[in-house]
Write a protein that holds these residues in place. Sequence first.
Motif, PDB file in Angstrom:
ATOM      1  N   LEU A   5       0.824  -1.202   0.000  1.00 50.85           N
ATOM      2  CA  LEU A   5       0.000   0.000   0.000  1.00 50.85           C
ATOM      3  C   LEU A   5       0.860   1.255   0.000  1.00 50.85           C
ATOM      4  CD1 LEU A   5      -2.837   1.377   0.452  1.00 50.85           C
ATOM      5  CD2 LEU A   5      -2.355   1.193   2.905  1.00 50.85           C
ATOM      6  N   LEU A   6       0.571   2.168  -0.912  1.00 57.09           N
ATOM      7  CA  LEU A   6       1.200   3.484  -0.884  1.00 57.09           C
ATOM      8  C   LEU A   6       0.304   4.439  -0.105  1.00 57.09           C
ATOM      9  CD1 LEU A   6       3.572   5.287  -2.096  1.00 57.09           C
ATOM     10  CD2 LEU A   6       1.807   6.132  -3.651  1.00 57.09           C
ATOM     11  N   VAL A   7       0.827   4.983   0.977  1.00 58.22           N
ATOM     12  CA  VAL A   7       0.134   6.024   1.732  1.00 58.22           C
ATOM     13  C   VAL A   7       0.703   7.368   1.283  1.00 58.22           C
ATOM     14  CG1 VAL A   7      -0.286   7.026   4.009  1.00 58.22           C
ATOM     15  CG2 VAL A   7      -0.374   4.543   3.697  1.00 58.22           C
ATOM     16  N   LEU A   8      -0.137   8.160   0.642  1.00 58.40           N
ATOM     17  CA  LEU A   8       0.279   9.459   0.143  1.00 58.40           C
ATOM     18  C   LEU A   8       0.108  10.485   1.263  1.00 58.40           C
ATOM     19  CD1 LEU A   8       1.295  10.652  -2.584  1.00 58.40           C
ATOM     20  CD2 LEU A   8      -1.054  11.415  -2.977  1.00 58.40           C
ATOM     21  N   GLY A   9       1.225  10.806   1.929  1.00 59.89           N
ATOM     22  CA  GLY A   9       1.188  11.694   3.094  1.00 59.89           C
ATOM     23  C   GLY A   9       1.944  11.064   4.241  1.00 59.89           C
ATOM     24  N   SER A  10       2.651  11.890   5.009  1.00 59.20           N
ATOM     25  CA  SER A  10       3.451  11.328   6.105  1.00 59.20           C
ATOM     26  C   SER A  10       3.400  12.164   7.374  1.00 59.20           C
ATOM     27  CB  SER A  10       4.924  11.209   5.669  1.00 59.20           C
ATOM     28  OG  SER A  10       5.537  12.487   5.578  1.00 59.20           O
ATOM     29  N   ASP A  12       1.526  13.972  10.893  1.00 54.12           N
ATOM     30  CA  ASP A  12       1.049  13.332  12.123  1.00 54.12           C
ATOM     31  C   ASP A  12      -0.185  12.466  11.925  1.00 54.12           C
ATOM     32  OD1 ASP A  12       3.046  14.569  13.595  1.00 54.12           O
ATOM     33  OD2 ASP A  12       1.820  16.312  14.071  1.00 54.12           O
ATOM     34  N   GLU A  13      -1.157  12.991  11.144  1.00 56.71           N
ATOM     35  CA  GLU A  13      -2.426  12.289  11.039  1.00 56.71           C
ATOM     36  C   GLU A  13      -2.321  10.970  10.286  1.00 56.71           C
ATOM     37  OE1 GLU A  13      -2.766  15.785   8.053  1.00 56.71           O
ATOM     38  OE2 GLU A  13      -1.575  15.237   9.800  1.00 56.71           O
ATOM     39  N   PHE A  14      -1.166  10.699   9.637  1.00 60.40           N
ATOM     40  CA  PHE A  14      -0.996   9.454   8.888  1.00 60.40           C
ATOM     41  C   PHE A  14      -0.318   8.358   9.697  1.00 60.40           C
ATOM     42  CE2 PHE A  14      -1.547  12.591   5.554  1.00 60.40           C
ATOM     43  CZ  PHE A  14      -2.439  11.950   4.711  1.00 60.40           C
ATOM     44  N   VAL A  15       0.189   8.671  10.859  1.00 60.46           N
ATOM     45  CA  VAL A  15       0.918   7.676  11.639  1.00 60.46           C
ATOM     46  C   VAL A  15       0.019   6.508  12.019  1.00 60.46           C
ATOM     47  CG1 VAL A  15       2.124   7.236  13.815  1.00 60.46           C
ATOM     48  CG2 VAL A  15       2.607   9.334  12.519  1.00 60.46           C
ATOM     49  N   GLU A  16      -1.158   6.800  12.554  1.00 64.54           N
ATOM     50  CA  GLU A  16      -2.058   5.723  12.957  1.00 64.54           C
ATOM     51  C   GLU A  16      -2.565   4.951  11.743  1.00 64.54           C
ATOM     52  OE1 GLU A  16      -4.021   3.032  15.213  1.00 64.54           O
ATOM     53  OE2 GLU A  16      -2.529   4.509  15.840  1.00 64.54           O
ATOM     54  N   LEU A  17      -2.730   5.611  10.610  1.00 65.35           N
ATOM     55  CA  LEU A  17      -3.144   4.914   9.386  1.00 65.35           C
ATOM     56  C   LEU A  17      -2.092   3.885   8.975  1.00 65.35           C
ATOM     57  CD1 LEU A  17      -5.093   4.600   6.990  1.00 65.35           C
ATOM     58  CD2 LEU A  17      -3.891   6.497   5.880  1.00 65.35           C
ATOM     59  N   VAL A  18      -0.823   4.276   9.019  1.00 66.04           N
ATOM     60  CA  VAL A  18       0.257   3.342   8.685  1.00 66.04           C
ATOM     61  C   VAL A  18       0.248   2.155   9.647  1.00 66.04           C
ATOM     62  CG1 VAL A  18       2.768   3.055   8.632  1.00 66.04           C
ATOM     63  CG2 VAL A  18       1.712   5.079   7.577  1.00 66.04           C
ATOM     64  N   ARG A  19       0.142   2.424  10.927  1.00 64.23           N
ATOM     65  CA  ARG A  19       0.164   1.343  11.924  1.00 64.23           C
ATOM     66  C   ARG A  19      -1.029   0.411  11.779  1.00 64.23           C
ATOM     67  NH1 ARG A  19       2.075   5.362  16.785  1.00 64.23           N
ATOM     68  NH2 ARG A  19       4.333   5.036  16.546  1.00 64.23           N
ATOM     69  N   THR A  20      -2.190   0.982  11.480  1.00 61.11           N
ATOM     70  CA  THR A  20      -3.386   0.150  11.316  1.00 61.11           C
ATOM     71  C   THR A  20      -3.221  -0.780  10.120  1.00 61.11           C
ATOM     72  OG1 THR A  20      -4.779   1.877  12.278  1.00 61.11           O
ATOM     73  CG2 THR A  20      -5.881   0.193  10.971  1.00 61.11           C
ATOM     74  N   ALA A  21      -2.689  -0.272   9.021  1.00 57.98           N
ATOM     75  CA  ALA A  21      -2.460  -1.116   7.848  1.00 57.98           C
ATOM     76  C   ALA A  21      -1.458  -2.215   8.164  1.00 57.98           C
ATOM     77  CB  ALA A  21      -1.970  -0.257   6.688  1.00 57.98           C
ATOM     78  N   GLN A  22      -0.412  -1.887   8.900  1.00 61.93           N
ATOM     79  CA  GLN A  22       0.581  -2.908   9.248  1.00 61.93           C
ATOM     80  C   GLN A  22      -0.012  -3.986  10.141  1.00 61.93           C
ATOM     81  OE1 GLN A  22       3.465  -0.174  10.848  1.00 61.93           O
ATOM     82  NE2 GLN A  22       4.785  -0.312   9.045  1.00 61.93           N
ATOM     83  N   ARG A  24      -2.822  -5.110   9.906  1.00 60.81           N
ATOM     84  CA  ARG A  24      -3.588  -5.974   9.009  1.00 60.81           C
ATOM     85  C   ARG A  24      -2.693  -6.752   8.047  1.00 60.81           C
ATOM     86  NH1 ARG A  24      -9.093  -2.639   7.466  1.00 60.81           N
ATOM     87  NH2 ARG A  24      -9.170  -4.277   5.872  1.00 60.81           N
ATOM     88  N   GLY A  25      -1.380  -6.723   8.297  1.00 58.88           N
ATOM     89  CA  GLY A  25      -0.444  -7.508   7.500  1.00 58.88           C
ATOM     90  C   GLY A  25      -0.070  -6.876   6.176  1.00 58.88           C
ATOM     91  N   ILE A  26      -0.278  -5.581   6.023  1.00 66.87           N
ATOM     92  CA  ILE A  26      -0.021  -4.877   4.772  1.00 66.87           C
ATOM     93  C   ILE A  26       1.354  -4.224   4.827  1.00 66.87           C
ATOM     94  CG2 ILE A  26      -0.805  -2.971   3.291  1.00 66.87           C
ATOM     95  CD1 ILE A  26      -3.649  -3.525   4.458  1.00 66.87           C
ATOM     96  N   TYR A  27       2.107  -4.317   3.752  1.00 67.61           N
ATOM     97  CA  TYR A  27       3.399  -3.637   3.606  1.00 67.61           C
ATOM     98  C   TYR A  27       3.103  -2.197   3.201  1.00 67.61           C
ATOM     99  CZ  TYR A  27       8.225  -2.810   2.033  1.00 67.61           C
ATOM    100  OH  TYR A  27       9.509  -2.331   1.862  1.00 67.61           O
ATOM    101  N   VAL A  28       3.593  -1.242   3.991  1.00 64.46           N
ATOM    102  CA  VAL A  28       3.207   0.157   3.812  1.00 64.46           C
ATOM    103  C   VAL A  28       4.384   0.999   3.353  1.00 64.46           C
ATOM    104  CG1 VAL A  28       2.209   2.197   4.898  1.00 64.46           C
ATOM    105  CG2 VAL A  28       1.445  -0.083   5.612  1.00 64.46           C
TER     106      VAL A  28
END
Length: 428
Positions: A5-10, A12-22, A24-28
């Motif tokens: 998954l590409l998360v466009l944005g890095s 503060d508000e994206f930190v929890e999004l990255v962790r949530t995806a991880q 779920r077993g997703i490479y971020v």
Amino acid sequence: MQHRLLVLGSMDEFVELVRTAQRRGIYVIACDGYDDGPAKPVADAAFTIDVRNTQAIAQLCREQRVDGIITSFSDLLAECMANICAATGLPGYVKPEGIRYLREKPLMKQMFQELGIPSPASVCVHRDTLEHDLAQVGFPCVVKPANGYGSRGVYVLESAEQVRERFDEIVSYSAFDYLLAEEYNRGFEINMMNWIVDGEPVVLGMADREKTQDVPFAIPHVSRNAYPSRFAADAYDQARDIIRKVAAYTGIDCGPMSMQFFWEPGKGIQVCEIAGRLFGYEHELVTYGSGLSIEELLIDWVYDRDALRARLAGHTPFYDRCSAVIYFHGHEGTVGNVDAACAAADLPGMEDALVFYQPGDVVGHGVGAKPYVARYYVSAPDRAALDALTAQLYGSVTVTDDAGNNLLHANRMLDYDAALAANGVDLG
């Protein structure tokens, strides 16, 4: 095979999004133009590329075998995601031709007119015809960049001379050489977040967007967003119908959409603007009030639409609990003491406390400056308790310089009873 998954944005508000995806077993993979974005050390891989460089990020997606792109919280990021998805063939919320109506304010106004959506009267103001253009909206009026973001260059002004004095500054925040002026609305302002599911809006939340006037001519700064709105039931049906129309017009069948609008008793809604994303620095309040995880919702959109539908089934914006984000803005100056701001973190009902400046830091307002001095997230069982906690913060939080002068703009509670009475509402 592991999703990538590409998360466009890095930020503060994206930190929890990255962790949530991880979880779920997703490479971020986190990507934007910031070298030191807080989400980048958390992600499995990170790249620094200007989000407007569509072809470079499209090439990155191919090289990294990306199978999904996600973003939110920013108009610019939503626009860039639409362009990148078009270049890669990956799914997006909306096509580039649709996002233009949610990014370029003249096109947005045109859309509102075609759909019969009420909005404040507005006009494009050009330097050479400034007085003539402004005569169409009168004073006071709100002036803003044609496609800016983050409330930069937005003022409430009372004369053509004041507009001319600030013209160059305002257009500097935009890609256009003209600005927008619109009539000033004194109604109650409401934030509304939605997710479109099979063309139908699910209202995630409705908040009172409260402001405080502290600096002459500047647009009143946002001091608190409180969920659920006191007027959610009054505005719900009309607001949801507007979102449905705009989703169909822009081609969004499944994706986020937010709206800022004014509501007045007996007059209904006037729409300020609509965006193809969720509100940053605010989506957390949906979780505090309802339990719905915005991060899970965003990831469901990429990889599991059935789970998204199930997650939203039965969701209501009329929460049992109340929550709010409280913003403290600052005057320019060098910080000497933040003890009172930090001590507020221990108050009952505090969900999160963020103080962005430390002694020796300089509070500034230029490009790249931090948008707030401090930000607090609070929750309470009812609105009375939420208001009491807010008042306590307003009265106790300070950030001072070495001479003991408070660098924070004043925040004031909105007197709803007085405001309703001024609108002719019988409170007896």
